[in-house]
Scaffold this motif. Structure first.
Motif, PDB file in Angstrom:
ATOM      1  N   UNK A   7       0.805  -1.209   0.000  1.00 51.28           N
ATOM      2  CA  UNK A   7       0.000   0.000   0.000  1.00 51.28           C
ATOM      3  C   UNK A   7       0.851   1.277   0.000  1.00 51.28           C
ATOM      4  N   UNK A   8       2.169   1.141  -0.153  1.00 56.02           N
ATOM      5  CA  UNK A   8       3.020   2.327  -0.220  1.00 56.02           C
ATOM      6  C   UNK A   8       2.596   3.189  -1.394  1.00 56.02           C
ATOM      7  N   UNK A   9       2.774   4.462  -1.262  1.00 59.15           N
ATOM      8  CA  UNK A   9       2.395   5.399  -2.307  1.00 59.15           C
ATOM      9  C   UNK A   9       3.240   5.265  -3.552  1.00 59.15           C
ATOM     10  N   UNK A  10       2.986   6.166  -4.500  1.00 65.97           N
ATOM     11  CA  UNK A  10       3.677   6.121  -5.782  1.00 65.97           C
ATOM     12  C   UNK A  10       5.002   6.851  -5.756  1.00 65.97           C
ATOM     13  N   UNK A  11       5.327   7.537  -4.683  1.00 68.01           N
ATOM     14  CA  UNK A  11       6.524   8.353  -4.619  1.00 68.01           C
ATOM     15  C   UNK A  11       7.813   7.565  -4.688  1.00 68.01           C
ATOM     16  N   UNK A  12       8.877   8.288  -4.871  1.00 64.33           N
ATOM     17  CA  UNK A  12      10.190   7.686  -4.919  1.00 64.33           C
ATOM     18  C   UNK A  12      11.224   8.664  -4.402  1.00 64.33           C
ATOM     19  N   UNK A  28      31.968   7.287  -3.070  1.00 63.43           N
ATOM     20  CA  UNK A  28      30.667   7.930  -3.207  1.00 63.43           C
ATOM     21  C   UNK A  28      29.786   7.057  -4.089  1.00 63.43           C
ATOM     22  N   UNK A  29      28.529   6.871  -3.675  1.00 63.94           N
ATOM     23  CA  UNK A  29      27.547   6.141  -4.480  1.00 63.94           C
ATOM     24  C   UNK A  29      26.301   7.006  -4.616  1.00 63.94           C
ATOM     25  N   UNK A  30      25.710   6.992  -5.811  1.00 67.48           N
ATOM     26  CA  UNK A  30      24.481   7.755  -5.990  1.00 67.48           C
ATOM     27  C   UNK A  30      23.516   7.071  -6.941  1.00 67.48           C
ATOM     28  N   UNK A  31      22.246   7.376  -6.711  1.00 62.25           N
ATOM     29  CA  UNK A  31      21.143   6.949  -7.572  1.00 62.25           C
ATOM     30  C   UNK A  31      20.293   8.192  -7.794  1.00 62.25           C
ATOM     31  N   UNK A  32      20.118   8.597  -9.035  1.00 60.73           N
ATOM     32  CA  UNK A  32      19.275   9.755  -9.334  1.00 60.73           C
ATOM     33  C   UNK A  32      20.066  11.024  -9.499  1.00 60.73           C
ATOM     34  N   UNK A  33      19.510  12.142  -9.005  1.00 55.08           N
ATOM     35  CA  UNK A  33      20.151  13.434  -9.229  1.00 55.08           C
ATOM     36  C   UNK A  33      20.594  14.128  -7.948  1.00 55.08           C
ATOM     37  N   UNK A  34      20.665  13.394  -6.844  1.00 56.62           N
ATOM     38  CA  UNK A  34      21.360  13.924  -5.676  1.00 56.62           C
ATOM     39  C   UNK A  34      22.845  13.841  -6.006  1.00 56.62           C
ATOM     40  N   UNK A  80       6.845  11.472 -17.001  1.00 58.55           N
ATOM     41  CA  UNK A  80       6.626  11.747 -15.586  1.00 58.55           C
ATOM     42  C   UNK A  80       7.892  12.099 -14.815  1.00 58.55           C
ATOM     43  N   UNK A  81       8.876  11.224 -14.830  1.00 61.78           N
ATOM     44  CA  UNK A  81      10.013  11.325 -13.917  1.00 61.78           C
ATOM     45  C   UNK A  81      11.245  11.894 -14.614  1.00 61.78           C
ATOM     46  N   UNK A  88      11.882   3.356  -5.369  1.00 58.17           N
ATOM     47  CA  UNK A  88      10.432   3.545  -5.276  1.00 58.17           C
ATOM     48  C   UNK A  88       9.830   3.764  -6.644  1.00 58.17           C
ATOM     49  N   UNK A  89       8.993   4.794  -6.772  1.00 55.36           N
ATOM     50  CA  UNK A  89       8.298   5.092  -8.017  1.00 55.36           C
ATOM     51  C   UNK A  89       7.670   3.830  -8.590  1.00 55.36           C
ATOM     52  N   UNK A  90       6.791   3.249  -7.775  1.00 58.08           N
ATOM     53  CA  UNK A  90       6.177   1.949  -8.051  1.00 58.08           C
ATOM     54  C   UNK A  90       5.624   1.826  -9.474  1.00 58.08           C
ATOM     55  N   UNK A  91       4.957   2.873  -9.966  1.00 54.43           N
ATOM     56  CA  UNK A  91       4.342   2.779 -11.292  1.00 54.43           C
ATOM     57  C   UNK A  91       5.360   2.837 -12.436  1.00 54.43           C
ATOM     58  N   UNK A  92       6.608   3.195 -12.153  1.00 50.76           N
ATOM     59  CA  UNK A  92       7.646   3.253 -13.184  1.00 50.76           C
ATOM     60  C   UNK A  92       8.754   2.226 -12.967  1.00 50.76           C
ATOM     61  N   UNK A  93       8.649   1.435 -11.923  1.00 47.27           N
ATOM     62  CA  UNK A  93       9.736   0.543 -11.495  1.00 47.27           C
ATOM     63  C   UNK A  93      10.266  -0.348 -12.618  1.00 47.27           C
ATOM     64  N   UNK A  94       9.388  -0.821 -13.468  1.00 43.56           N
ATOM     65  CA  UNK A  94       9.827  -1.702 -14.556  1.00 43.56           C
ATOM     66  C   UNK A  94      10.792  -1.004 -15.521  1.00 43.56           C
ATOM     67  N   UNK A  95      10.724   0.310 -15.598  1.00 44.36           N
ATOM     68  CA  UNK A  95      11.501   1.054 -16.594  1.00 44.36           C
ATOM     69  C   UNK A  95      12.740   1.737 -16.021  1.00 44.36           C
ATOM     70  N   UNK A  96      12.865   1.739 -14.700  1.00 44.58           N
ATOM     71  CA  UNK A  96      13.969   2.436 -14.037  1.00 44.58           C
ATOM     72  C   UNK A  96      15.016   1.469 -13.517  1.00 44.58           C
ATOM     73  N   UNK A  97      16.195   1.984 -13.331  1.00 44.18           N
ATOM     74  CA  UNK A  97      17.247   1.255 -12.629  1.00 44.18           C
ATOM     75  C   UNK A  97      17.373   1.860 -11.238  1.00 44.18           C
ATOM     76  N   UNK A  98      17.846   1.069 -10.298  1.00 43.07           N
ATOM     77  CA  UNK A  98      18.099   1.603  -8.954  1.00 43.07           C
ATOM     78  C   UNK A  98      19.500   1.239  -8.471  1.00 43.07           C
TER      79      UNK A  98
END
Length: 169
Positions: A7-12, A28-34, A80-81, A88-98
């Motif tokens: 039931x977690x939200x759609x956020x990431x 240093x390790x990063x995922x995304x734009x931090x 969207x993203x 996270x980003x449950x609705x996009x998870x199939x298309x993203x890497x983490x």
């Protein structure tokens, strides 16, 4: 986490982290734009990679997604993203890497500090501007607060998280 809490939200989120080993080796390790930036000989050196949809378009498309580039907007995964890697980003998870990108650097007497910050800071301030601000303040917590305040003064509309770590020497 998804399995235990469906039931977690759609956020990431994105993330950047660092570890200093034996006071001389920074990882240093990063995922995304931090982003992570060090000051070495008064110059800003970016220690992480911003994961943007256009640079990882092939990976996104291979996973069944697409990258849209509407006029006047920035590239987005499935419209969207604005990052190609995230948690996270449950609705996009199939298309993203983490999986993170990992970089390392030797810390010497010329390396004065590290800035770890979310994209809210980097959208309104260059790496060098941030380094120039921090080098004027000895206390790391105060320097981080000043960076965040300056981002707000520059009309940042995104989240702003910031940590400054000073190195010995």
């Amino acid at each position: 986490m998804r399995r235990e809490s469906p039931d977690l939200g759609r956020g990431g989120s994105t993330a950047v982290t660092a570890i200093l080993i034996d006071e001389h080796k920074l990882w240093v390790a990063n995922v995304g734009d931090s982003r992570a930036v060090i000051s070495k000989s008064r110059q800003a050196i970016q220690m992480s990679i911003d994961h943007e949809p256009n640079t990882e378009r092939g990976s996104i498309e291979k996973r069944g997604g697409f990258v849209s580039n509407l006029p006047g907007d920035i590239a987005r995964v499935k419209g969207q993203l604005v990052v190609s890697r995230a948690f996270g980003d449950k609705n996009l998870k199939l298309h993203l890497r983490s999986d993170p990108d990992i970089q390392n650097a030797d810390i010497d007497l010329d390396t004065k500090f590290l800035i770890l910050a979310s994209d809210g800071l980097w959208k309104v301030m260059s790496n060098q501007e941030a380094v120039d601000m921090v080098k004027k303040t000895k206390e790391p917590q105060r320097a981080a607060q000043q960076l965040a305040k300056e981002a707000l003064n520059r009309d940042c509309k995104d989240d702003i998280s910031c940590i400054v770590v000073r190195f010995k020497g």
